[in-house]
Design a protein around this motif. Sequence first.
Motif, PDB file in Angstrom:
ATOM      1  N   GLY A   1       0.853  -1.380  -0.276  1.00 33.09           N
ATOM      2  CA  GLY A   1      -0.080  -0.005   0.269  1.00 33.09           C
ATOM      3  C   GLY A   1       0.522   0.996   0.092  1.00 33.09           C
ATOM      4  O   GLY A   1       2.213   1.008  -1.114  1.00 33.09           O
ATOM      5  N   SER A   2       0.166   2.402   0.130  1.00 29.90           N
ATOM      6  CA  SER A   2       1.347   3.639   0.004  1.00 29.90           C
ATOM      7  C   SER A   2       0.068   4.267   1.943  1.00 29.90           C
ATOM      8  O   SER A   2      -0.350   3.844   2.829  1.00 29.90           O
ATOM      9  CB  SER A   2       0.560   4.357  -0.349  1.00 29.90           C
ATOM     10  OG  SER A   2      -0.020   4.922  -1.013  1.00 29.90           O
ATOM     11  N   PHE A   3       1.336   5.720   1.932  1.00 30.04           N
ATOM     12  CA  PHE A   3       0.990   6.378   2.819  1.00 30.04           C
ATOM     13  C   PHE A   3       2.045   7.865   2.999  1.00 30.04           C
ATOM     14  O   PHE A   3       3.072   7.769   2.433  1.00 30.04           O
ATOM     15  CB  PHE A   3       1.801   5.849   3.983  1.00 30.04           C
ATOM     16  CG  PHE A   3       2.863   5.378   4.659  1.00 30.04           C
ATOM     17  CD1 PHE A   3       3.931   5.680   5.197  1.00 30.04           C
ATOM     18  CD2 PHE A   3       2.748   3.661   3.963  1.00 30.04           C
ATOM     19  CE1 PHE A   3       4.939   4.912   5.136  1.00 30.04           C
ATOM     20  CE2 PHE A   3       4.013   3.224   4.592  1.00 30.04           C
ATOM     21  CZ  PHE A   3       5.266   3.815   4.823  1.00 30.04           C
ATOM     22  N   ASP A   4       1.340   8.582   3.707  1.00 29.09           N
ATOM     23  CA  ASP A   4       2.795  10.114   3.479  1.00 29.09           C
ATOM     24  C   ASP A   4       3.464  10.252   5.083  1.00 29.09           C
ATOM     25  O   ASP A   4       2.590   9.951   5.586  1.00 29.09           O
ATOM     26  CB  ASP A   4       1.695  10.929   2.903  1.00 29.09           C
ATOM     27  CG  ASP A   4       1.140  11.631   1.898  1.00 29.09           C
ATOM     28  OD1 ASP A   4       1.466  10.430   1.313  1.00 29.09           O
ATOM     29  OD2 ASP A   4       0.023  11.974   1.704  1.00 29.09           O
ATOM     30  N   VAL A   5       4.473  11.015   4.796  1.00 26.86           N
ATOM     31  CA  VAL A   5       5.338  11.263   5.891  1.00 26.86           C
ATOM     32  C   VAL A   5       5.490  12.393   5.548  1.00 26.86           C
ATOM     33  O   VAL A   5       6.452  12.631   4.947  1.00 26.86           O
ATOM     34  CB  VAL A   5       6.792   9.559   6.378  1.00 26.86           C
ATOM     35  CG1 VAL A   5       7.109  10.337   7.340  1.00 26.86           C
ATOM     36  CG2 VAL A   5       6.259   8.487   5.734  1.00 26.86           C
ATOM     37  N   THR A   6       5.244  12.716   6.226  1.00 26.27           N
ATOM     38  CA  THR A   6       5.801  14.420   6.913  1.00 26.27           C
ATOM     39  C   THR A   6       6.786  14.493   7.910  1.00 26.27           C
ATOM     40  O   THR A   6       6.529  14.187   9.008  1.00 26.27           O
ATOM     41  CB  THR A   6       4.552  15.387   6.981  1.00 26.27           C
ATOM     42  OG1 THR A   6       3.434  15.496   5.763  1.00 26.27           O
ATOM     43  CG2 THR A   6       4.797  16.531   6.812  1.00 26.27           C
ATOM     44  N   LEU A   7       7.847  15.334   7.418  1.00 19.92           N
ATOM     45  CA  LEU A   7       9.299  15.631   8.033  1.00 19.92           C
ATOM     46  C   LEU A   7       8.812  17.069   8.944  1.00 19.92           C
ATOM     47  O   LEU A   7       9.303  18.221   7.355  1.00 19.92           O
ATOM     48  CB  LEU A   7      10.485  15.208   7.477  1.00 19.92           C
ATOM     49  CG  LEU A   7      10.557  13.311   7.072  1.00 19.92           C
ATOM     50  CD1 LEU A   7      11.572  13.009   6.699  1.00 19.92           C
ATOM     51  CD2 LEU A   7      10.315  12.464   8.867  1.00 19.92           C
ATOM     52  N   THR A   8       9.550  16.923   9.341  1.00 15.91           N
ATOM     53  CA  THR A   8       9.842  18.690   9.891  1.00 15.91           C
ATOM     54  C   THR A   8      10.680  19.135  10.527  1.00 15.91           C
ATOM     55  O   THR A   8      11.421  18.100  11.286  1.00 15.91           O
ATOM     56  CB  THR A   8       8.852  19.633  10.459  1.00 15.91           C
ATOM     57  OG1 THR A   8       9.731  21.156  10.162  1.00 15.91           O
ATOM     58  CG2 THR A   8       8.330  19.369  11.671  1.00 15.91           C
ATOM     59  N   ASP A   9      12.053  19.829  10.674  1.00 16.52           N
ATOM     60  CA  ASP A   9      13.359  19.723  11.096  1.00 16.52           C
ATOM     61  C   ASP A   9      13.737  21.702  12.880  1.00 16.52           C
ATOM     62  O   ASP A   9      13.640  22.121  13.081  1.00 16.52           O
ATOM     63  CB  ASP A   9      14.835  20.250  10.152  1.00 16.52           C
ATOM     64  CG  ASP A   9      14.979  21.412   9.583  1.00 16.52           C
ATOM     65  OD1 ASP A   9      13.242  21.957   9.835  1.00 16.52           O
ATOM     66  OD2 ASP A   9      16.430  21.333   8.368  1.00 16.52           O
ATOM     67  N   GLY A  10      11.946  21.831  12.243  1.00 23.02           N
ATOM     68  CA  GLY A  10      11.471  22.894  13.090  1.00 23.02           C
ATOM     69  C   GLY A  10      11.983  24.148  12.172  1.00 23.02           C
ATOM     70  O   GLY A  10      10.993  25.688  12.560  1.00 23.02           O
ATOM     71  N   HIS A  11      12.359  24.040  11.550  1.00 20.62           N
ATOM     72  CA  HIS A  11      12.633  25.016  10.480  1.00 20.62           C
ATOM     73  C   HIS A  11      11.351  24.548   8.788  1.00 20.62           C
ATOM     74  O   HIS A  11      10.759  25.928   8.170  1.00 20.62           O
ATOM     75  CB  HIS A  11      13.363  25.607  10.060  1.00 20.62           C
ATOM     76  CG  HIS A  11      15.234  26.373  11.124  1.00 20.62           C
ATOM     77  ND1 HIS A  11      14.437  26.580  11.928  1.00 20.62           N
ATOM     78  CD2 HIS A  11      15.530  25.181  11.391  1.00 20.62           C
ATOM     79  CE1 HIS A  11      15.613  26.782  12.768  1.00 20.62           C
ATOM     80  NE2 HIS A  11      16.139  25.070  12.875  1.00 20.62           N
ATOM     81  N   GLU A  12      11.670  23.742   8.356  1.00 18.52           N
ATOM     82  CA  GLU A  12      10.964  23.750   6.740  1.00 18.52           C
ATOM     83  C   GLU A  12      10.320  22.140   7.659  1.00 18.52           C
ATOM     84  O   GLU A  12      10.842  21.496   7.802  1.00 18.52           O
ATOM     85  CB  GLU A  12      11.604  24.138   5.488  1.00 18.52           C
ATOM     86  CG  GLU A  12      13.090  22.717   6.160  1.00 18.52           C
ATOM     87  CD  GLU A  12      13.875  23.054   4.040  1.00 18.52           C
ATOM     88  OE1 GLU A  12      13.339  23.399   3.035  1.00 18.52           O
ATOM     89  OE2 GLU A  12      15.182  23.158   5.124  1.00 18.52           O
ATOM     90  N   ALA A  13       9.974  22.348   6.547  1.00 23.57           N
ATOM     91  CA  ALA A  13       8.624  20.651   6.112  1.00 23.57           C
ATOM     92  C   ALA A  13       8.581  20.032   4.892  1.00 23.57           C
ATOM     93  O   ALA A  13       8.730  21.136   3.861  1.00 23.57           O
ATOM     94  CB  ALA A  13       7.080  21.117   6.682  1.00 23.57           C
TER      95      ALA A  13
END
Length: 135
Positions: A66-78
């Motif tokens: 299947g599939s999914f989304d992963v959103t990452l942020t370092d606190g400055h940008e995502a």
Amino acid sequence: MALQDCHVLDLPKIEDARGNLTFVEGDNHIPFDIKRVYYLYDVPGGSHRGAHAHRNLHQFMIAMSGSFDVTLTDGHEAKTFHLNRSYFGLYICPMMWRYLDNFSSGAVCMVMASARYDEADYIRDYDTFLKEVGV
């Protein structure tokens, strides 16, 4: 570490009419030795996972099915990554807030980690995360 240190890595794919094979070797295909493997499955529609960061843990995340989304942020940008193939995965370095959502029906997310489970490594509050990264 910064968001640009996190990226999708292609894995070896051995194609065969009987079925394909992909493998992952720690300290070769991914930049750490694998100490733990876990997987998420049967995630109800509309649900999310993650919503935390790790102080020291490196992870490699693969959509096994299947599939999914992963959103990452370092606190400055995502940045959002859509994972939907079992022959590539997302390397996540320490101090990245992660949020997983948009799981398809039957999605299976496998995660390889650089260390055994350690609750002290987790940051579960976003404001605490922002303070620790200096934002």
